[in-house]
Design a protein around this motif. Structure first.
Motif, PDB file in Angstrom:
ATOM      1  N   ILE A  15       9.771 -11.245   4.028  1.00 50.40           N
ATOM      2  CA  ILE A  15       9.150 -11.444   3.171  1.00 50.40           C
ATOM      3  C   ILE A  15       9.142 -11.034   2.187  1.00 50.40           C
ATOM      4  O   ILE A  15       9.467 -11.022   0.766  1.00 50.40           O
ATOM      5  N   ASP A  36       2.280  -0.982   2.629  1.00 46.13           N
ATOM      6  CA  ASP A  36       2.761  -1.339   4.297  1.00 46.13           C
ATOM      7  C   ASP A  36       2.855  -0.143   5.180  1.00 46.13           C
ATOM      8  O   ASP A  36       1.925   1.335   4.787  1.00 46.13           O
ATOM      9  N   LYS A  41       8.973   2.021   4.628  1.00 45.91           N
ATOM     10  CA  LYS A  41       8.855   0.444   4.036  1.00 45.91           C
ATOM     11  C   LYS A  41       8.435  -0.002   2.765  1.00 45.91           C
ATOM     12  O   LYS A  41       9.284  -0.280   1.798  1.00 45.91           O
ATOM     13  N   SER A  75       1.716 -13.899  10.108  1.00 48.33           N
ATOM     14  CA  SER A  75       0.529 -15.017   9.886  1.00 48.33           C
ATOM     15  C   SER A  75      -0.478 -14.762   9.894  1.00 48.33           C
ATOM     16  O   SER A  75      -1.330 -14.713   9.517  1.00 48.33           O
ATOM     17  N   LYS A  96       3.772 -18.214   3.311  1.00 54.16           N
ATOM     18  CA  LYS A  96       3.203 -19.697   4.158  1.00 54.16           C
ATOM     19  C   LYS A  96       3.101 -18.915   6.061  1.00 54.16           C
ATOM     20  O   LYS A  96       3.642 -18.448   6.246  1.00 54.16           O
TER      21      LYS A  96
HETATM   22  N1  LIG Z   1       8.373 -18.379   2.383  1.00 50.69           N
HETATM   23  C1  LIG Z   1       9.278 -18.309   3.448  1.00 50.69           C
HETATM   24  O1  LIG Z   1      10.364 -18.603   3.489  1.00 50.69           O
HETATM   25  C2  LIG Z   1       9.238 -17.219   4.824  1.00 50.69           C
HETATM   26  C3  LIG Z   1      10.178 -16.280   5.345  1.00 50.69           C
HETATM   27  C4  LIG Z   1      10.278 -15.559   5.681  1.00 50.69           C
HETATM   28  C5  LIG Z   1       8.956 -14.879   6.318  1.00 50.69           C
HETATM   29  N2  LIG Z   1       7.604 -15.781   5.784  1.00 50.69           N
HETATM   30  C6  LIG Z   1       6.510 -15.284   6.287  1.00 50.69           C
HETATM   31  O2  LIG Z   1       6.108 -13.989   5.835  1.00 50.69           O
HETATM   32  C7  LIG Z   1       5.061 -13.091   6.702  1.00 50.69           C
HETATM   33  C8  LIG Z   1       6.025 -11.897   7.175  1.00 50.69           C
HETATM   34  O3  LIG Z   1       7.232 -12.795   7.507  1.00 50.69           O
HETATM   35  P1  LIG Z   1       8.398 -11.158   7.787  1.00 50.69           P
HETATM   36  O4  LIG Z   1       9.651 -11.712   8.506  1.00 50.69           O
HETATM   37  O5  LIG Z   1       8.905 -10.219   6.262  1.00 50.69           O
HETATM   38  O6  LIG Z   1       7.761 -10.762   8.565  1.00 50.69           O
HETATM   39  P2  LIG Z   1       8.214  -8.379   8.834  1.00 50.69           P
HETATM   40  O7  LIG Z   1       7.531  -8.358  10.300  1.00 50.69           O
HETATM   41  O8  LIG Z   1       9.201  -8.985   8.300  1.00 50.69           O
HETATM   42  O9  LIG Z   1       6.782  -8.314   8.067  1.00 50.69           O
HETATM   43  C9  LIG Z   1       5.532  -7.817   8.202  1.00 50.69           C
HETATM   44  C10 LIG Z   1       5.478  -6.175   7.704  1.00 50.69           C
HETATM   45  O10 LIG Z   1       4.175  -6.522   7.280  1.00 50.69           O
HETATM   46  C11 LIG Z   1       3.437  -4.936   7.735  1.00 50.69           C
HETATM   47  N3  LIG Z   1       2.416  -5.190   7.974  1.00 50.69           N
HETATM   48  C12 LIG Z   1       1.720  -4.833   9.445  1.00 50.69           C
HETATM   49  N4  LIG Z   1       0.796  -5.091   9.012  1.00 50.69           N
HETATM   50  C13 LIG Z   1       0.549  -4.718   7.493  1.00 50.69           C
HETATM   51  C14 LIG Z   1      -1.165  -4.057   7.313  1.00 50.69           C
HETATM   52  N5  LIG Z   1      -2.248  -3.852   7.907  1.00 50.69           N
HETATM   53  N6  LIG Z   1      -1.107  -3.357   6.069  1.00 50.69           N
HETATM   54  C15 LIG Z   1       0.456  -3.437   5.576  1.00 50.69           C
HETATM   55  N7  LIG Z   1       0.865  -4.014   5.635  1.00 50.69           N
HETATM   56  C16 LIG Z   1       0.749  -4.060   7.190  1.00 50.69           C
HETATM   57  C17 LIG Z   1       4.573  -4.585   8.798  1.00 50.69           C
HETATM   58  O11 LIG Z   1       4.950  -3.095   8.966  1.00 50.69           O
HETATM   59  C18 LIG Z   1       5.679  -5.081   8.133  1.00 50.69           C
HETATM   60  O12 LIG Z   1       6.527  -4.659   7.318  1.00 50.69           O
HETATM   61  C19 LIG Z   1       4.457 -14.517   7.643  1.00 50.69           C
HETATM   62  O13 LIG Z   1       4.208 -14.894   7.795  1.00 50.69           O
HETATM   63  C20 LIG Z   1       6.123 -15.513   7.975  1.00 50.69           C
HETATM   64  O14 LIG Z   1       5.773 -16.619   7.657  1.00 50.69           O
HETATM   65  C21 LIG Z   1       7.810 -17.013   4.654  1.00 50.69           C
END
Ligand SMILES: NC(=O)c1ccc[n+]([C@@H]2O[C@H](COP(=O)([O-])OP(=O)(O)OC[C@H]3O[C@@H](n4cnc5c(N)ncnc54)[C@H](O)[C@@H]3O)[C@@H](O)[C@H]2O)c1
Length: 344
Positions: A15, A36, A41, A75, A96
């Motif tokens: 996201i 990140d 990334k 989350s 979210k």
């Molecule tokens: N609104 C929507 O439709 C939608 C869709 C997908 C995901 N999301 C939300 O987005 C959030 C992330 O989901 P995702 O699928 O992108 O997960 P993901 O695992 O693909 O990405 C999370 C990223 O955060 C990074 N990260 C973790 N700890 C960190 C830190 N301390 N500092 C910096 N970066 C850090 C990770 O390395 C990773 O790249 C979740 O809360 C999810 O619910 C929302």
């Protein structure tokens, strides 16, 4: 403040990459940096958009001229990462759910208030035009007294999805289908109905996936006016069906599937009060990378405008916490996660 909000994205996963892309079409916001803990990334996105890359949140927050951050980490880290930004005097937009636990949202909201920064959430599925028309029609009384509301999110997420991140499906950082996938549907239902219900009973088992939290969740709700509601969510529905919200009132009813209003009737309502559209593409039913709804740009644009105008965004902390309050009430009623009874 410049005429555009200078934004940094925290978390460059699925996201976070999408935020960086979408912001390119948002007139109130300019992307200036990304962060990140996996440096490659952040660098890949930074290279694509010509912005700065950081691997530590503290360094991102020190980026010259940064006004705001978008928190796109797992989350259960949302409130903690939002707190870091608020304490550095940055406005905070949070994906979210704003956090998995309502107490953490309240802590973040209090910190943002104390720091005088704006806190906004992402619930992009409030933004499509026809959905907004339904909200106005309900608020204007066209459906009469609400008697029943049903929200279902019957999607498919395979084990590979849960294995793709060690935070997915954990109680500490994610929760299950209700907190991750169905939270959009829960939010839409609560927002349309405009009442916060009690949970009469709930069942949130883990039936088929190797994960801590629920892959199936069903809850029976009772609204303050006596209306009933049902929440149904699963990531086991093969091959991945739609999401739907149905609201029935004494004068009319509406059914929204994904972001299409597929049925609307209100006694005596003028033609075209709500745009009904029976045909359309599916959403993220079986594809985790298909971001549901296509309305992120509108949500982020509105957050940027709120900062520029010095006002609360539409999806403020009070709005973003409602679905999480219900989520936590459902988990409590089901006796799962932190509410699980200790076994002897
Ligand atoms: N609104 C929507 O439709 C939608 C869709 C997908 C995901 N999301 C939300 O987005 C959030 C992330 O989901 P995702 O699928 O992108 O997960 P993901 O695992 O693909 O990405 C999370 C990223 O955060 C990074 N990260 C973790 N700890 C960190 C830190 N301390 N500092 C910096 N970066 C850090 C990770 O390395 C990773 O790249 C979740 O809360 C999810 O619910 C929302």
């Amino acid at each position: 403040m410049a005429d555009r909000v200078r934004l940094g994205v925290i978390g460059c996963g699925m996201i976070g990459s999408f935020h960086a892309q979408v912001v390119q079409d948002v007139s109130s916001i300019e992307l200036v940096a990304v962060c990140d803990i996996v440096p490659e990334k952040a660098q890949a996105i930074a290279d694509k958009y010509g912005v700065a890359a950081y691997s530590a949140i503290a360094d991102l927050l020190a980026h010259p001229g940064l006004d705001a951050v978008s928190v796109c980490t797992p989350s259960g880290m949302h409130a903690d990462h939002g707190l870091l930004a608020a304490r550095a005097g940055k406005h905070v937009l949070v994906e979210k759910p704003m956090d998995v636990w309502v107490e953490k949202i309240d802590e973040l909201a209090a910190a943002c208030k104390a720091q005088g920064v704006i806190l906004g959430g992402i619930f992009q599925n409030r933004f499509p035009r026809a959905v907004q028309q339904v909200k106005k029609a309900i608020d204007d009384g066209w459906l009469g007294e609400i008697v029943f509301a049903n929200g279902s999110c019957l999607w498919l997420r395979l084990q590979a999805y849960y294995d793709s991140g060690d935070w997915r499906g954990t109680w500490a950082l994610d929760g299950g289908v209700l907190s991750n996938q169905a939270i959009h549907t829960i939010d839409r239902l609560l927002w349309l109905v405009g009442m916060q219900p009690d949970v009469q009973s709930a069942y949130c088992p883990t039936l088929a996936r190797d994960m801590e939290a629920e892959d199936l969740g069903v809850a029976l709700l009772r609204f303050p006016n006596g209306a009933a509601g049902i929440i149904q969510g699963t990531t086991l529905a093969n091959p991945g069906l739609t999401t739907a919200v149905t609201v029935c009132g004494t004068k009319g009813s509406v059914i929204i599937e994904d972001n299409r209003v597929v049925y609307f009737h209100a006694d005596g309502a003028p033609e075209g009060l709500v745009e009904v559209e029976q045909q359309g593409a599916g959403g993220a039913s079986a594809d985790p990378s298909a971001i549901w709804g296509g309305a992120h740009a509108a949500n982020i644009e509105e957050f940027g405008r709120a900062i520029l105008e010095g006002r609360e965004p539409w999806v403020n902390a009070g709005e973003a916490r409602k679905a999480v309050q219900l989520l936590n009430d459902i988990y409590r009623a089901a006796g799962v996660g932190p509410y699980a009874k200790a076994t002897a």
